[in-house]
Design a protein around this motif. Sequence first.
Motif, PDB file in Angstrom:
ATOM      1  N   SER A  60       0.827  -1.206   0.000  1.00  0.00           N
ATOM      2  CA  SER A  60       0.000   0.000   0.000  1.00  0.00           C
ATOM      3  C   SER A  60       0.860   1.254   0.000  1.00  0.00           C
ATOM      4  O   SER A  60       0.578   2.216  -0.729  1.00  0.00           O
ATOM      5  CB  SER A  60      -0.920   0.003   1.226  1.00  0.00           C
ATOM      6  N   PHE A  61       1.930   1.253   0.794  1.00  0.00           N
ATOM      7  CA  PHE A  61       2.785   2.440   0.872  1.00  0.00           C
ATOM      8  C   PHE A  61       3.526   2.676  -0.433  1.00  0.00           C
ATOM      9  O   PHE A  61       3.620   3.816  -0.906  1.00  0.00           O
ATOM     10  CB  PHE A  61       3.779   2.285   2.017  1.00  0.00           C
ATOM     11  N   ILE A  62       4.050   1.633  -1.029  1.00  0.00           N
ATOM     12  CA  ILE A  62       4.776   1.780  -2.289  1.00  0.00           C
ATOM     13  C   ILE A  62       3.852   2.306  -3.378  1.00  0.00           C
ATOM     14  O   ILE A  62       4.227   3.156  -4.190  1.00  0.00           O
ATOM     15  CB  ILE A  62       5.413   0.440  -2.707  1.00  0.00           C
ATOM     16  N   ALA A  63       2.614   1.826  -3.392  1.00  0.00           N
ATOM     17  CA  ALA A  63       1.688   2.198  -4.454  1.00  0.00           C
ATOM     18  C   ALA A  63       1.096   3.584  -4.271  1.00  0.00           C
ATOM     19  O   ALA A  63       0.948   4.336  -5.237  1.00  0.00           O
ATOM     20  CB  ALA A  63       0.569   1.162  -4.543  1.00  0.00           C
ATOM     21  N   THR A  64       0.765   3.942  -3.034  1.00  0.00           N
ATOM     22  CA  THR A  64       0.009   5.174  -2.807  1.00  0.00           C
ATOM     23  C   THR A  64       0.668   6.151  -1.849  1.00  0.00           C
ATOM     24  O   THR A  64       0.226   7.294  -1.748  1.00  0.00           O
ATOM     25  CB  THR A  64      -1.382   4.831  -2.247  1.00  0.00           C
ATOM     26  N   GLY A  65       1.693   5.713  -1.120  1.00  0.00           N
ATOM     27  CA  GLY A  65       2.285   6.576  -0.100  1.00  0.00           C
ATOM     28  C   GLY A  65       1.560   6.501   1.227  1.00  0.00           C
ATOM     29  O   GLY A  65       1.932   7.195   2.175  1.00  0.00           O
TER      30      GLY A  65
END
Length: 464
Positions: free
Chosen positions: A291-296
């Motif tokens: 989730s973090f890699i994709a959206t921050g």
Amino acid sequence: MALDPLILSRLQFAFVISFHIIFPAFTIGLAAWLATAEGLHFATGRAVYRRIFDFWLRIFAVSFGLGVVSGIVMAFQFGTNWSVLAERAGPIQGPLIGYEAFTAFLLEATFFGVMLLGRERVRPGAYLLACCMVSLGTILSSFWILANNTWMQVPIGHEVIDGRFVPTDWRGIVLGPVMLTRWLHMLLAAFLTTAICVAATGAWYVLRDIHRAEARVMLTWGLGLAAALIPMQMYLGHLNGLYVYEHQPAKFAAIEARWKDEQPGTEVWLAWPDAARQENLLSIETPGIGSFIATGEWDAPMTGLESFPEEDRPPVVIPFFGFRIMVGMGLVMLAVSWMGTLLRVTGQLETSRWFLWVTFLAFPSGFIAVLTGWYTAEVGRQPWVIYGLLRTEDAVTPALTTTDALISLVVFVLVYGILGGFGVRYIYKLLREGPSGPSGAAPGAYGSRRPFARGDGPGVADGR
């Protein structure tokens, strides 16, 4: 997989666009490189820039011709193989493709004639202007093509009247945030492709100990440009990922090979997606950070393919591996350009033969990144030709038979194979010969494997 008009038409379009796209991906950046070289020659009078310009102009001419020939055929296919798409989306796609043709033939081709034949016929300033206009034309052509493709990916600014898509907001279609992000991403991909090709050519000449003054310019400028552009390209790539996450969740799930809904999402670095079992085999993954890699955001929900009807799911293998190959090639260009910049600063660039070999072997990385990125975008859009509005199977020409589609596909493969074979062979011949001029075109003119001395640079050993 049965051979029917649909699959054959898709294969034909995929083949034609794969052949075609490598030439614009190269010539867009090369046109800007030529304008820069001519501008420096105009400003400084140094002969090395003129030799570099004349050398790359010949390669540009061949590449430009191959790109034009293969590009014209792509537009014809909308009428022969995809007439339903042409009929229903013509009010939007027709003007956009028309503007691209207008740009390519009126702006690019007209001033390209001046570039090829006008050196001794026009003033130097006018010749430089022609070079800049050709570069502007290639950039504008890519703008209209990406506007058309982006509308197919994220259709906005229209209404459906009698089954046809009629534009209601041209500003949104042409200048929407998704369009501008995708266009800049493609534009930088073209510049990076050219930068790496130019640097690889310079490295090849240094390894062969020929054309040393020209090689130094190509090597240092190519690596320097790539080093400056690659961070911006990575950021634009992230923005493109955000638009896919927001507007095309099924494609996003396919790229990540995410079969089930997750929050937070797992990041699958490498695996073999098994569509039959709806699971990943031999998976290398990190839980919780997808989730973090994709959206921050650490806890952003990640939609899996299970949330979509089976008939609305795109293929997984091609988008999954295509995306990772594209990113891998980007990391190759990042490593090569930044390492080259470091070696240049420390004065070891021309003497580090291992790195020159690495730079030379990186020659195809930009082309591979462009092709795999395009495959990711187009295959990931399936089963839609206009996302969410018109299925690919419903866009094919109704009267098209399997025999017609098969014959045209075979003819295209044969003709393009012959055309491309001769073209690539001639470009290789030009690259092998290198620039002409008094700068020591014969091998060993500067001493066998001798690093560049201060006096070898432009303006001293460049034949002035």
